[in-house]
Design a protein around this motif. Structure first.
Motif, PDB file in Angstrom:
ATOM      1  N   LEU A 279       1.160  -1.391   0.279  1.00 18.80           N
ATOM      2  CA  LEU A 279       0.032   0.110  -0.157  1.00 18.80           C
ATOM      3  C   LEU A 279       0.212   1.235   0.229  1.00 18.80           C
ATOM      4  CD1 LEU A 279      -2.561  -1.471   2.678  1.00 18.80           C
ATOM      5  CD2 LEU A 279      -2.863  -0.808  -0.327  1.00 18.80           C
ATOM      6  N   LEU A 280       2.331   1.467   0.930  1.00 23.03           N
ATOM      7  CA  LEU A 280       2.801   2.381   0.273  1.00 23.03           C
ATOM      8  C   LEU A 280       3.351   2.143  -0.836  1.00 23.03           C
ATOM      9  CD1 LEU A 280       4.434   4.859   2.402  1.00 23.03           C
ATOM     10  CD2 LEU A 280       6.230   2.871   2.919  1.00 23.03           C
ATOM     11  N   GLY A 281       3.829   1.427  -1.629  1.00 23.43           N
ATOM     12  CA  GLY A 281       4.263   1.341  -2.759  1.00 23.43           C
ATOM     13  C   GLY A 281       3.544   2.180  -3.539  1.00 23.43           C
ATOM     14  N   SER A 282       2.318   1.828  -3.575  1.00 21.74           N
ATOM     15  CA  SER A 282       0.977   2.659  -4.413  1.00 21.74           C
ATOM     16  C   SER A 282       1.249   4.478  -3.956  1.00 21.74           C
ATOM     17  CB  SER A 282      -0.257   2.051  -3.948  1.00 21.74           C
ATOM     18  OG  SER A 282      -0.494   1.705  -2.367  1.00 21.74           O
ATOM     19  N   VAL A 283       1.778   4.655  -3.103  1.00 24.75           N
ATOM     20  CA  VAL A 283       1.840   6.014  -2.953  1.00 24.75           C
ATOM     21  C   VAL A 283       2.695   6.558  -3.246  1.00 24.75           C
ATOM     22  CG1 VAL A 283       0.971   7.146  -1.037  1.00 24.75           C
ATOM     23  CG2 VAL A 283      -0.467   5.828  -1.502  1.00 24.75           C
ATOM     24  N   TRP A 284       3.894   5.884  -2.945  1.00 26.10           N
ATOM     25  CA  TRP A 284       5.027   6.679  -3.130  1.00 26.10           C
ATOM     26  C   TRP A 284       5.542   6.875  -4.480  1.00 26.10           C
ATOM     27  CZ3 TRP A 284       9.973   3.538   0.027  1.00 26.10           C
ATOM     28  CH2 TRP A 284      11.204   4.506  -0.714  1.00 26.10           C
ATOM     29  N   VAL A 285       4.788   6.052  -5.576  1.00 20.18           N
ATOM     30  CA  VAL A 285       4.803   5.571  -6.701  1.00 20.18           C
ATOM     31  C   VAL A 285       4.391   6.997  -7.323  1.00 20.18           C
ATOM     32  CG1 VAL A 285       5.444   4.665  -9.228  1.00 20.18           C
ATOM     33  CG2 VAL A 285       6.367   3.255  -7.658  1.00 20.18           C
ATOM     34  N   GLY A 286       3.471   7.021  -7.265  1.00 21.13           N
ATOM     35  CA  GLY A 286       2.383   7.679  -7.502  1.00 21.13           C
ATOM     36  C   GLY A 286       2.283   9.479  -7.475  1.00 21.13           C
ATOM     37  N   LEU A 287       3.088   9.898  -5.510  1.00 19.23           N
ATOM     38  CA  LEU A 287       3.322  10.680  -5.613  1.00 19.23           C
ATOM     39  C   LEU A 287       5.094  11.237  -6.311  1.00 19.23           C
ATOM     40  CD1 LEU A 287       4.177  13.210  -2.986  1.00 19.23           C
ATOM     41  CD2 LEU A 287       5.790  11.587  -1.982  1.00 19.23           C
ATOM     42  N   PHE A 288       5.614  10.417  -6.982  1.00 23.33           N
ATOM     43  CA  PHE A 288       6.714  10.771  -7.740  1.00 23.33           C
ATOM     44  C   PHE A 288       6.452  10.603  -9.030  1.00 23.33           C
ATOM     45  CE2 PHE A 288       9.624   9.381  -3.803  1.00 23.33           C
ATOM     46  CZ  PHE A 288      10.045  10.524  -3.658  1.00 23.33           C
ATOM     47  N   PHE A 289       5.200  10.288  -9.570  1.00 26.06           N
ATOM     48  CA  PHE A 289       5.072  10.386 -10.311  1.00 26.06           C
ATOM     49  C   PHE A 289       4.179  11.670 -10.317  1.00 26.06           C
ATOM     50  CE2 PHE A 289       1.629   9.683 -13.968  1.00 26.06           C
ATOM     51  CZ  PHE A 289       2.578   9.007 -15.258  1.00 26.06           C
ATOM     52  N   PHE A 290       2.982  12.210 -10.485  1.00 22.82           N
ATOM     53  CA  PHE A 290       2.193  13.516 -10.541  1.00 22.82           C
ATOM     54  C   PHE A 290       2.792  14.575  -9.870  1.00 22.82           C
ATOM     55  CE2 PHE A 290      -0.747   9.438  -9.902  1.00 22.82           C
ATOM     56  CZ  PHE A 290      -1.155   9.430 -10.994  1.00 22.82           C
ATOM     57  N   LEU A 291       4.152  14.724  -9.207  1.00 17.54           N
ATOM     58  CA  LEU A 291       4.263  15.680  -8.721  1.00 17.54           C
ATOM     59  C   LEU A 291       5.229  17.171 -10.076  1.00 17.54           C
ATOM     60  CD1 LEU A 291       5.969  16.044  -5.147  1.00 17.54           C
ATOM     61  CD2 LEU A 291       4.373  17.347  -6.097  1.00 17.54           C
ATOM     62  N   PRO A 292       5.793  15.855 -10.688  1.00 25.93           N
ATOM     63  CA  PRO A 292       6.279  16.454 -11.277  1.00 25.93           C
ATOM     64  C   PRO A 292       5.409  16.708 -12.694  1.00 25.93           C
ATOM     65  CG  PRO A 292       8.388  14.747 -11.337  1.00 25.93           C
ATOM     66  CD  PRO A 292       6.655  14.838  -9.966  1.00 25.93           C
ATOM     67  N   LEU A 293       4.915  15.965 -12.997  1.00 27.21           N
ATOM     68  CA  LEU A 293       3.587  16.012 -14.160  1.00 27.21           C
ATOM     69  C   LEU A 293       3.553  17.334 -14.262  1.00 27.21           C
ATOM     70  CD1 LEU A 293       2.273  12.673 -14.925  1.00 27.21           C
ATOM     71  CD2 LEU A 293       3.952  13.922 -16.385  1.00 27.21           C
ATOM     72  N   TYR A 294       2.490  17.830 -12.566  1.00 23.84           N
ATOM     73  CA  TYR A 294       1.697  18.628 -12.478  1.00 23.84           C
ATOM     74  C   TYR A 294       3.145  20.323 -12.408  1.00 23.84           C
ATOM     75  CZ  TYR A 294      -0.072  22.582  -8.933  1.00 23.84           C
ATOM     76  OH  TYR A 294      -0.269  23.727  -9.075  1.00 23.84           O
ATOM     77  N   GLN A 295       4.351  19.564 -11.545  1.00 18.06           N
ATOM     78  CA  GLN A 295       5.380  21.265 -11.744  1.00 18.06           C
ATOM     79  C   GLN A 295       5.277  21.497 -13.577  1.00 18.06           C
ATOM     80  OE1 GLN A 295       7.799  19.241  -8.981  1.00 18.06           O
ATOM     81  NE2 GLN A 295       9.102  20.891  -8.966  1.00 18.06           N
TER      82      GLN A 295
END
Length: 488
Positions: A279-295
């Motif tokens: 469950l942590l891994g699912s959030v971890w990967v999403g965090l590093f994926f969506f942050l650069p996209l938003y920026q």
């Protein structure tokens, strides 16, 4: 390690630095390529689908081979497997940087992932072996957690710098040079662990079916995130995964030397710790994926600026990893884990309020600092819990399993979160400008991630009971060799 390392005093601090460097190299190579992908595509003539395989080939091989990599470390000697993995990893990265054809690049990335699958569990098992239960192990796992979190952010930053200054091949050459440096340090500083920790032999049939089954499963989620959950590619991959993993489970029940023995889950918090790690891994990967996209897609930042913006998150992650053992000593491992998960959830909930006309300072700095702190605390505690109560002979396998859980959780989470974000964006796109529609998708993904962590926190009481049972049994002599959690 070899003849040159025998007869010398063991220096756990120096060995830990080398082993942490190996983990850093593995995590770095997952993210360093992301920013360079457009340049790689143009430089070597990749299609859009081929571009995604530069990332997926590494991730699939890494995730599918972690279990056999961990078992091989237990059977054949952890230092030996570590050296072999680092050699393969470095050589494959060098070939990737020299590749002039897409097939050669993707093959090299696959071999690099296979090398990483040997390095990660062997290095973690050696860390546990060199640092007995107690405060020393807690500090060692704090270092382990810090480099794991920092590797992801450093990869984004270093990838941007190298691509813009020296060109995309240096993204791979840097990985090769780093792994070669760690290899030299391992030969000189990591002590010989003696005879292999486990008896028996490697289950080749189980290794093949597990690797193929996990590959098909991860590929199915990847295809679902890209083409939809009912696409032929996704459904075919899920069907193949179900058949292969069912065959693996049936084989494991009958084989005298199973790849994943039931004793690994018989006592202690191994099973719940791996579930929470997924469950942590699912959030971890999403965090590093969506942050650069938003920026980049909403705020208009370039690759280098987006990479530099990861530094506060990485610093907070390192601080959380350093704090984790002290927090566990004061409150107990389960309470420390729950704290880390809730702090991370708070940061993600804050991120769910980002705006289309925001700034880094106003919208991202505070929540990413909070998220990084919680991520560091939670990762260290889960890594410790995943090896608590595990016999010494299975330490490498336990290290492979917890990494597999994180990888598999990441693949599933990214597919699910990506689908949720795309759906939210599509709904908003009909009546709002594109930046606002994209922002709504990212907000949805961050909110869903916070809810996932709330569910994960609800599992910590069960994990605490399993941890206490192992500690009590060890005190009364009711079990064999077991480890206690860091800081306990």
């Amino acid at each position: 390690m070899n003849g040159s390392s025998k007869g010398r005093a063991v220096r756990p601090g120096a060995a830990l630095a080398v082993l942490a460097g190996a983990q850093f190299a593995v995590v770095l190579s997952t993210s360093i390529v992301n920013v360079a992908l457009p340049a790689v595509r143009d430089g070597i003539g990749l299609s859009d689908a081929g571009m995604s395989w530069v990332v997926n080939a590494y991730g699939l091989a890494f995730g599918a081979l972690l279990l056999p990599g961990g078992r091989a470390a237990d059977l054949f000697g952890r230092p030996r497997v570590l050296l072999a993995g680092l050699t393969l990893f470095s050589a494959a990265a060098l070939v990737a940087g020299l590749a002039t054809a897409p097939w050669l690049l993707i093959t090299a990335r696959t071999l690099q992932g296979a090398g990483a699958a040997a390095v990660a569990p062997a290095a973690l098992a050696l860390v546990m072996q060199l640092h007995p239960p107690g405060p020393g192990r807690g500090r060692a796992l704090g270092v382990w957690g810090a480099v794991s979190g920092a590797g992801g952010a450093a990869g984004v930053l270093l990838g941007g710098v190298l691509t813009e200054s020296l060109g995309w091949p240096w993204v791979f050459h840097a990985s090769a040079a780093g792994a070669a440096l760690v290899l030299g340090g391992a030969v000189l500083l990591v002590p010989d662990a003696g005879a292999p920790a486990a008896g028996g032999r490697l289950d080749i049939g189980g290794t093949v079916t597990a690797a193929l089954g996990l590959t098909a499963l991860v590929h199915g989620f990847t295809a679902a995130g890209r083409s939809g959950w009912t696409s032929p590619m996704a459904l075919g991959s899920f069907t193949a995964a179900a058949v292969l993993l069912a065959c693996f489970l049936l084989r494991e029940r009958r084989h005298p030397h199973p790849l994943l023995p039931a004793r690994l889950f018989a006592a202690g918090p191994v099973a719940p710790a791996n579930l929470v790690m997924a469950l942590l891994g699912s959030v971890w990967v999403g965090l590093f994926f969506f942050l650069p996209l938003y920026q980049q897609q909403v705020l208009g930042a370039g690759p280098l600026v987006a990479g530099l913006s990861q530094l506060p998150l990485a610093a907070a992650n390192m601080a959380g990893s350093a704090l984790a053992p002290r927090l566990a000593a004061r409150t107990g491992p389960a309470a420390a884990l729950a704290t880390g998960l809730l702090v991370l959830a708070g940061g993600l909930l804050w991120l769910s309020r980002i705006s289309a006309d925001g700034t880094f300072a106003a919208d991202l700095l505070g929540p990413t600092l909070l998220a990084g702190l919680g991520l560091g605390i939670a990762f260290v505690q889960l890594t410790a819990a995943a090896v608590t109560g595990v016999p010494a002979a299975d330490a490498g396998l336990a290290g492979g399993l917890v990494n597999t859980s994180r990888q598999l959780g990441g693949a599933i989470g990214l597919a699910v979160l990506g689908s949720l974000a795309a759906s939210a964006t599509a709904r908003f796109a009909a009546h709002h400008p594109r930046p606002e529609a994209l922002t709504e998708g990212y907000r949805t993904a961050f909110l869903a991630s916070a809810l996932v962590l709330a569910a994960a926190t609800a599992l910590t009481p069960y994990l605490a009971r399993r941890t206490t049972a192992v500690a009590d049994a060890a005190l009364t002599g009711a079990t064999g060799p077991a480890t206690t959690p860091a800081g306990r």
